[in-house]
Design an enzyme around this catalytic site. Sequence first.
Site, PDB file in Angstrom:
ATOM      1  N   ARG A  60      43.575  19.583  62.543  1.00  0.00           N
ATOM      2  CA  ARG A  60      42.686  20.527  63.398  1.00  0.00           C
ATOM      3  C   ARG A  60      43.470  21.684  64.285  1.00  0.00           C
ATOM      4  NH1 ARG A  60      41.810  15.277  64.332  1.00  0.00           N
ATOM      5  NH2 ARG A  60      39.857  14.338  63.367  1.00  0.00           N
ATOM      6  N   LYS A  99      41.347  36.808  60.584  1.00  0.00           N
ATOM      7  CA  LYS A  99      40.429  36.383  59.693  1.00  0.00           C
ATOM      8  C   LYS A  99      41.085  35.856  58.782  1.00  0.00           C
ATOM      9  CE  LYS A  99      36.623  39.744  60.115  1.00  0.00           C
ATOM     10  NZ  LYS A  99      35.944  40.960  59.141  1.00  0.00           N
ATOM     11  N   GLU A 127      43.946  51.814  53.778  1.00  0.00           N
ATOM     12  CA  GLU A 127      43.531  51.359  54.871  1.00  0.00           C
ATOM     13  C   GLU A 127      44.162  52.021  56.067  1.00  0.00           C
ATOM     14  OE1 GLU A 127      41.240  48.992  54.604  1.00  0.00           O
ATOM     15  OE2 GLU A 127      41.613  47.760  52.858  1.00  0.00           O
ATOM     16  N   LYS A 159      43.970  48.866  64.860  1.00  0.00           N
ATOM     17  CA  LYS A 159      43.295  47.424  64.823  1.00  0.00           C
ATOM     18  C   LYS A 159      43.210  46.383  65.754  1.00  0.00           C
ATOM     19  CE  LYS A 159      42.176  43.942  61.494  1.00  0.00           C
ATOM     20  NZ  LYS A 159      42.091  43.341  60.064  1.00  0.00           N
ATOM     21  N   GLU A 190      33.270  40.257  65.276  1.00  0.00           N
ATOM     22  CA  GLU A 190      32.684  41.397  64.511  1.00  0.00           C
ATOM     23  C   GLU A 190      31.144  41.238  64.557  1.00  0.00           C
ATOM     24  OE1 GLU A 190      34.229  42.228  60.700  1.00  0.00           O
ATOM     25  OE2 GLU A 190      32.264  42.814  59.883  1.00  0.00           O
ATOM     26  N   ARG A 224      33.755  45.955  65.417  1.00  0.00           N
ATOM     27  CA  ARG A 224      34.826  45.723  64.115  1.00  0.00           C
ATOM     28  C   ARG A 224      34.271  46.001  62.982  1.00  0.00           C
ATOM     29  NH1 ARG A 224      38.616  40.132  64.056  1.00  0.00           N
ATOM     30  NH2 ARG A 224      39.424  40.609  61.936  1.00  0.00           N
ATOM     31  N   ASN A 260      35.100  48.424  58.110  1.00  0.00           N
ATOM     32  CA  ASN A 260      34.939  48.232  56.726  1.00  0.00           C
ATOM     33  C   ASN A 260      34.113  49.706  56.313  1.00  0.00           C
ATOM     34  OD1 ASN A 260      35.039  45.522  56.575  1.00  0.00           O
ATOM     35  ND2 ASN A 260      33.189  45.117  57.604  1.00  0.00           N
ATOM     36  N   HIS A 295      34.103  50.162  52.461  1.00  0.00           N
ATOM     37  CA  HIS A 295      34.296  48.869  51.651  1.00  0.00           C
ATOM     38  C   HIS A 295      33.057  48.357  50.977  1.00  0.00           C
ATOM     39  CE1 HIS A 295      38.021  48.620  53.812  1.00  0.00           C
ATOM     40  NE2 HIS A 295      38.274  47.633  53.304  1.00  0.00           N
ATOM     41  N   HIS A 343      33.571  47.092  47.478  1.00  0.00           N
ATOM     42  CA  HIS A 343      33.229  45.933  47.078  1.00  0.00           C
ATOM     43  C   HIS A 343      32.465  45.821  45.641  1.00  0.00           C
ATOM     44  CE1 HIS A 343      34.369  43.934  51.186  1.00  0.00           C
ATOM     45  NE2 HIS A 343      35.470  43.874  50.287  1.00  0.00           N
ATOM     46  N   HIS A 395      42.113  46.312  45.660  1.00  0.00           N
ATOM     47  CA  HIS A 395      41.117  46.413  46.678  1.00  0.00           C
ATOM     48  C   HIS A 395      41.050  47.776  47.329  1.00  0.00           C
ATOM     49  CE1 HIS A 395      38.826  45.506  50.549  1.00  0.00           C
ATOM     50  NE2 HIS A 395      40.201  46.033  51.066  1.00  0.00           N
TER      51      HIS A 395
HETATM   52  N1  LIG Z   1      42.286  38.932  56.979  1.00  0.00           N
HETATM   53  C1  LIG Z   1      41.903  39.961  56.864  1.00  0.00           C
HETATM   54  O1  LIG Z   1      41.517  40.997  57.770  1.00  0.00           O
HETATM   55  C2  LIG Z   1      41.710  40.850  55.438  1.00  0.00           C
HETATM   56  C3  LIG Z   1      41.895  42.243  55.838  1.00  0.00           C
HETATM   57  C4  LIG Z   1      42.067  42.887  54.391  1.00  0.00           C
HETATM   58  C5  LIG Z   1      42.561  42.004  53.088  1.00  0.00           C
HETATM   59  N2  LIG Z   1      42.448  40.659  53.365  1.00  0.00           N
HETATM   60  C6  LIG Z   1      42.819  40.109  52.016  1.00  0.00           C
HETATM   61  O2  LIG Z   1      44.176  40.310  51.580  1.00  0.00           O
HETATM   62  C7  LIG Z   1      44.249  40.150  50.364  1.00  0.00           C
HETATM   63  C8  LIG Z   1      45.018  41.379  49.742  1.00  0.00           C
HETATM   64  O3  LIG Z   1      46.182  41.501  50.278  1.00  0.00           O
HETATM   65  P1  LIG Z   1      47.358  42.331  49.527  1.00  0.00           P
HETATM   66  O4  LIG Z   1      47.028  43.663  49.146  1.00  0.00           O
HETATM   67  O5  LIG Z   1      48.476  42.037  50.129  1.00  0.00           O
HETATM   68  O6  LIG Z   1      47.563  41.526  48.264  1.00  0.00           O
HETATM   69  P2  LIG Z   1      48.522  40.298  47.661  1.00  0.00           P
HETATM   70  O7  LIG Z   1      48.682  39.542  48.693  1.00  0.00           O
HETATM   71  O8  LIG Z   1      47.849  39.860  46.288  1.00  0.00           O
HETATM   72  O9  LIG Z   1      49.957  41.088  47.276  1.00  0.00           O
HETATM   73  C9  LIG Z   1      49.775  42.175  46.196  1.00  0.00           C
HETATM   74  C10 LIG Z   1      51.115  41.885  45.285  1.00  0.00           C
HETATM   75  O10 LIG Z   1      52.558  42.343  45.948  1.00  0.00           O
HETATM   76  C11 LIG Z   1      53.105  41.206  45.909  1.00  0.00           C
HETATM   77  N3  LIG Z   1      54.089  41.289  46.801  1.00  0.00           N
HETATM   78  C12 LIG Z   1      53.807  40.900  48.139  1.00  0.00           C
HETATM   79  N4  LIG Z   1      54.768  41.601  48.955  1.00  0.00           N
HETATM   80  C13 LIG Z   1      55.794  41.965  48.001  1.00  0.00           C
HETATM   81  C14 LIG Z   1      56.896  42.752  48.267  1.00  0.00           C
HETATM   82  N5  LIG Z   1      57.554  42.987  49.508  1.00  0.00           N
HETATM   83  N6  LIG Z   1      57.584  43.286  47.221  1.00  0.00           N
HETATM   84  C15 LIG Z   1      57.041  43.128  45.932  1.00  0.00           C
HETATM   85  N7  LIG Z   1      55.954  42.429  45.774  1.00  0.00           N
HETATM   86  C16 LIG Z   1      55.280  41.955  46.914  1.00  0.00           C
HETATM   87  C17 LIG Z   1      52.270  39.841  45.769  1.00  0.00           C
HETATM   88  O11 LIG Z   1      53.073  38.663  45.389  1.00  0.00           O
HETATM   89  C18 LIG Z   1      51.219  40.390  44.709  1.00  0.00           C
HETATM   90  O12 LIG Z   1      51.477  40.188  43.570  1.00  0.00           O
HETATM   91  C19 LIG Z   1      42.886  39.910  49.545  1.00  0.00           C
HETATM   92  O13 LIG Z   1      42.513  38.698  49.303  1.00  0.00           O
HETATM   93  C20 LIG Z   1      41.920  40.344  50.755  1.00  0.00           C
HETATM   94  O14 LIG Z   1      40.662  39.485  50.814  1.00  0.00           O
HETATM   95  C21 LIG Z   1      42.304  39.981  54.424  1.00  0.00           C
HETATM   96 ZN   LIG Z   2      40.146  46.417  53.205  1.00  0.00          ZN
END
Ligand SMILES: NC(=O)c1ccc[n+]([C@@H]2O[C@H](COP(=O)([O-])OP(=O)(O)OC[C@H]3O[C@@H](n4cnc5c(N)ncnc54)[C@H](O)[C@@H]3O)[C@@H](O)[C@H]2O)c1
Ligand SMILES: [Zn+2]
Length: 367
Positions: free
Chosen positions: A118, A140, A182, A224, A234, A238, A242, A245, A249, A262
């Site tokens: 929990r 999030k 971003e 942020k 949001e 907030r 987007n 986005h 998307h 993305h």
């Molecule tokens: N929670 C939120 O507010 C929020 C906001 C934006 C995006 N997201 C989510 O985040 C995700 C995308 O995140 P991302 O762009 O970091 O992608 P990711 O986590 O897939 O990382 C991208 C790639 O880089 C690799 N990697 C990570 N760190 C590394 C490093 N230091 N050196 C070499 N390789 C490395 C990872 O293994 C992966 O292959 C999506 O699932 C999206 O929905 C969440």
């Molecule tokens: Zn984004």
Amino acid sequence: MQTLHVELGERSYPIYIGQGLLSRPEILSRHIAGRQVAIITNETVAPLYLEVLQQSLGGYSVACVVLPDGESFKNWETLQLIFDGLLTARHDRRTTVVALGGGVIGDMAGFAAACYQRGVDFIQVPTTLLSQVDSSVGGKTGINHPLGKNMVGAFYQPKAVLIDTASLNTLPVRELSAGLAEVIKYGLICDEPFLGWLEQNMSALRALEQGALTEAIERSCAAKARVVGADERESGIRATLNLGHTFGHAIETEQGYGVWLHGEAVAAGTVMALEMSHRLGWLSADERDRGVRLLHAAGLPIVPPQDMTPEQFLEHMAVDKKVLDGQLRLVLLKRLGEAVVTADYPREILDATLRTDYAALAHSINA
Ligand SMILES: NC(=O)c1ccc[n+]([C@@H]2O[C@H](COP(=O)([O-])OP(=O)(O)OC[C@H]3O[C@@H](n4cnc5c(N)ncnc54)[C@H](O)[C@@H]3O)[C@@H](O)[C@H]2O)c1
Ligand SMILES: [Zn+2]
């Protein structure tokens, strides 16, 4: 080291930003209450940074869960592997979950921390630029469902965010650019002077100069943190995070996840939002072009997929989370540095935006 704060009353937490923070045990230990720590990471990040983090946590009983890498693993089955690891190592309610990786790891580990017994403490150690400036801050968390991205999750704030800028040295260049989309977004929605700074420093950022990276990450996290502090769940401002986005998307979904990153889809989507804001008379052509140029300078695509029809865009945009009561709300720019979320625009302007020849626009700015 720079320290920022996300102000959320008793759920407030610091964001530490600096080079080499992974090997600074005293920073982490401030935020670990019990004796147990569970590091959640993936197969790509583990060989790079797991050992140094484990060393920093030498005084604790540490369990490591190494997940497969990729957005396609952001699901129930993989989440279960985290619970398997925690239960096998007999972690109790005082354990601290540490997310070491990009946004996929951060979102999944955060959701696991929200659910395990929990709710247990949770620390974000983001290692991609995107996760450092965006997903690790704001609470999030969640996973994907086969019928929709990020459709199952929770708001769950970390106890701290630790950003080691040196971890970006190993990041693939495409991922770096995706994170810059971003970063540019914050300038466009709420920090016009930051756009000028980015124009001056884009080559330093792409060359991974640590001083420039630290400043860009700091200004992005500050933006942020401000927005999240004002609207954690949001219900209002907030949603301006987007920008680009809703269009983006649609691109991601239509092309199939993983074809466009993305941040790449957000960049092309941001160009569309700039164009629509121009068509509404809010941005001049010069202001629109300034935004487009900056995205291009970051190594990002500025032309949406040319085989995508307006109908395809509308179909995907209609299922976007920002549709409330059947109204398609869009994030648009009143000026550079000021975003609005609105469903109050002439439908013809949206249609014209979707029919715009973006290749010609790119050409006209010599991109
Ligand atoms: N929670 C939120 O507010 C929020 C906001 C934006 C995006 N997201 C989510 O985040 C995700 C995308 O995140 P991302 O762009 O970091 O992608 P990711 O986590 O897939 O990382 C991208 C790639 O880089 C690799 N990697 C990570 N760190 C590394 C490093 N230091 N050196 C070499 N390789 C490395 C990872 O293994 C992966 O292959 C999506 O699932 C999206 O929905 C969440
Ligand atoms: Zn984004």
